[in-house]
Each structure stands twice: as C-alpha cells, then as structure tokens.
Design a protein around this motif. Sequence first.
Motif, PDB file in Angstrom:
ATOM      1  N   GLU A 186       0.817  -1.376   0.015  1.00  0.00           N
ATOM      2  CA  GLU A 186      -0.003   0.147  -0.188  1.00  0.00           C
ATOM      3  C   GLU A 186       0.984   1.153  -0.044  1.00  0.00           C
ATOM      4  OE1 GLU A 186      -3.291   1.903  -0.739  1.00  0.00           O
ATOM      5  OE2 GLU A 186      -3.831  -0.040   0.485  1.00  0.00           O
ATOM      6  N   MET A 187       1.916   1.262   0.819  1.00  0.00           N
ATOM      7  CA  MET A 187       2.584   2.410   0.881  1.00  0.00           C
ATOM      8  C   MET A 187       3.436   2.616  -0.436  1.00  0.00           C
ATOM      9  SD  MET A 187       2.104   3.969   3.705  1.00  0.00           S
ATOM     10  CE  MET A 187       3.394   5.233   3.606  1.00  0.00           C
ATOM     11  N   ALA A 191       0.963   4.057  -3.028  1.00  0.00           N
ATOM     12  CA  ALA A 191       0.668   5.573  -2.463  1.00  0.00           C
ATOM     13  C   ALA A 191       1.929   6.363  -3.171  1.00  0.00           C
ATOM     14  CB  ALA A 191       0.401   5.639  -1.145  1.00  0.00           C
ATOM     15  N   TRP A 192       2.991   5.842  -2.976  1.00  0.00           N
ATOM     16  CA  TRP A 192       4.147   6.593  -3.053  1.00  0.00           C
ATOM     17  C   TRP A 192       4.505   6.697  -4.777  1.00  0.00           C
ATOM     18  CZ3 TRP A 192       9.565   4.662  -4.560  1.00  0.00           C
ATOM     19  CH2 TRP A 192      10.578   5.517  -4.655  1.00  0.00           C
ATOM     20  N   VAL A 193       4.213   5.825  -5.412  1.00  0.00           N
ATOM     21  CA  VAL A 193       4.167   5.738  -6.964  1.00  0.00           C
ATOM     22  C   VAL A 193       3.156   6.634  -7.435  1.00  0.00           C
ATOM     23  CG1 VAL A 193       3.652   4.525  -9.197  1.00  0.00           C
ATOM     24  CG2 VAL A 193       5.420   3.797  -7.379  1.00  0.00           C
ATOM     25  N   SER A 194       1.934   6.747  -6.959  1.00  0.00           N
ATOM     26  CA  SER A 194       0.887   7.629  -7.187  1.00  0.00           C
ATOM     27  C   SER A 194       1.288   9.062  -6.965  1.00  0.00           C
ATOM     28  CB  SER A 194      -0.405   7.287  -6.677  1.00  0.00           C
ATOM     29  OG  SER A 194      -1.373   8.088  -6.844  1.00  0.00           O
ATOM     30  N   ASN A 195       1.575   9.403  -5.673  1.00  0.00           N
ATOM     31  CA  ASN A 195       2.273  10.638  -5.382  1.00  0.00           C
ATOM     32  C   ASN A 195       3.326  11.243  -6.408  1.00  0.00           C
ATOM     33  OD1 ASN A 195       2.436  13.034  -3.271  1.00  0.00           O
ATOM     34  ND2 ASN A 195       4.475  12.152  -2.935  1.00  0.00           N
ATOM     35  N   GLY A 218      -6.916   6.651  -3.432  1.00  0.00           N
ATOM     36  CA  GLY A 218      -7.783   5.487  -2.985  1.00  0.00           C
ATOM     37  C   GLY A 218      -7.027   4.351  -2.461  1.00  0.00           C
ATOM     38  N   SER A 219      -7.171   4.113  -1.245  1.00  0.00           N
ATOM     39  CA  SER A 219      -6.765   2.806  -0.546  1.00  0.00           C
ATOM     40  C   SER A 219      -6.998   1.643  -1.484  1.00  0.00           C
ATOM     41  CB  SER A 219      -6.539   2.649   0.810  1.00  0.00           C
ATOM     42  OG  SER A 219      -6.290   1.674   1.487  1.00  0.00           O
ATOM     43  N   LYS A 220      -5.893   0.806  -1.700  1.00  0.00           N
ATOM     44  CA  LYS A 220      -6.311  -0.502  -2.500  1.00  0.00           C
ATOM     45  C   LYS A 220      -6.389  -1.855  -1.417  1.00  0.00           C
ATOM     46  CE  LYS A 220      -5.302   1.433  -6.348  1.00  0.00           C
ATOM     47  NZ  LYS A 220      -5.517   2.915  -6.021  1.00  0.00           N
ATOM     48  N   ASP A 251      -6.909   4.724   4.927  1.00  0.00           N
ATOM     49  CA  ASP A 251      -8.096   4.773   3.837  1.00  0.00           C
ATOM     50  C   ASP A 251      -7.535   5.725   2.953  1.00  0.00           C
ATOM     51  OD1 ASP A 251      -9.593   3.178   5.248  1.00  0.00           O
ATOM     52  OD2 ASP A 251     -10.497   4.850   6.573  1.00  0.00           O
ATOM     53  N   ASP A 252      -8.433   6.641   2.324  1.00  0.00           N
ATOM     54  CA  ASP A 252      -7.950   7.466   1.333  1.00  0.00           C
ATOM     55  C   ASP A 252      -7.031   8.575   1.809  1.00  0.00           C
ATOM     56  OD1 ASP A 252      -9.556   6.032  -0.325  1.00  0.00           O
ATOM     57  OD2 ASP A 252     -11.313   7.495  -0.385  1.00  0.00           O
TER      58      ASP A 252
END
Length: 194
Positions: free
Chosen positions: A34-35, A38-42, A168-170, A176-177
């Motif tokens: 998850e982290m 999120a890091w890639v998306s950021n 959005g959390s996978k 969460d989001d």
Amino acid sequence: MRRANHRRSDRGATVLEFAIVLPLLLLLAFGTAEMGLAWVSNNRVEGSVSTGARIASSSGSLAEADRSVLQSLRASLPQEQLNRLDRVIIFKSTSGTGTVPTGCIKPVGSNSQAGVNNSCNTYSGATVRGTIPTDLGAADDFWKPTTRNDRLADPPDYIGVWVRTTYGSKTGTFFDDMTITKVSIYRIQPDIDG
C-alpha cells in the motif's frame, strides 16, 4: 512410540506458531504494498503538476495558457487521480515559493471556478475531466493570461500550478484515502521580442 508422539507435538507447535505469525506477516506485506502504491501515485501526480507548470511558464501571456495547462494535466495525470481530481489552481507566486494566495483554495468538492483578482484562477476537477472549451470564459478572468508579465525588461512573473486529488487505498490496511496536494512554480519564460 515416544518419538512419533514427540514429532506430532513438534508439528502442532509449528502450525500454532505459524498461525500466530501469519497475520502479522500479511499485515506487513499489505502495508508495504500500500505504501509503495501510494508513493508511486504521489510521484506521478508531482510529475504531472511539474509538466503543467512548465507549460504555463512557456505559454507566458498567451490567451490559451490556462487551457494548455488543464489539457496537460488531463493527459498526464494517472486515470485514478484524474477521476478523483478536486481542484486545480493556476496562480501568481510573488516570492517563488509554493504559497498559494489567500482565498484561492476552495473547499473539497466545491464546484466554484472563482479565483482571486490578479492572483489566481481556480478550476474544479470536473472542468479538467470534461471537454475543455477553447475559451474558458470567466474562469480565467481573475488572473488573465494576457496580463501576465513576460517582458524581459521587467522581471517576469512566477507562475504556479497547484493540484489536489485523492489516492484511494487498495488494501485498506494502514490508511484509507489519502489527499495528495502538489505545487510547482516556474518563472514565466521571457518574451524576447516584447
């Protein structure tokens, strides 16, 4: 006979230990995944905002400058972040820092396109996701692109692009989001002819 019972007892202890450790290992694995996502998306959002700011810088005082930035964001944002895009602000940065002028940031979910005179133009996510008109109408009248200083004789303005979207959390393990806000600022490229 004793050895057979002892082996069965060891196997039972191993299964029990594995049953205790497995949820912790799964939680750690899902949390790490998850982290990482999120890091890639950021990072992708940050790259899109930087590209938009470079386009704003190179567009200078062209009338279609804001439209070009919005089109760039629509093309470069990852689909999930584009779908969850809430706000885009194109603003005049007085100090070259990432501070967005007061009154430019609208509440989450607000459809207001209103900016602040001589400071910023603000656009909703729906505007970016939809068909971006050739003329943005009154939406870019607060800091008209044609009034931006791109003269070499004066120091050109700093222009910033600020974006707010949601990751959005996978896996739903640790958070969460997550709201992602990114800003990028460049000095407007001077018009050598002007």
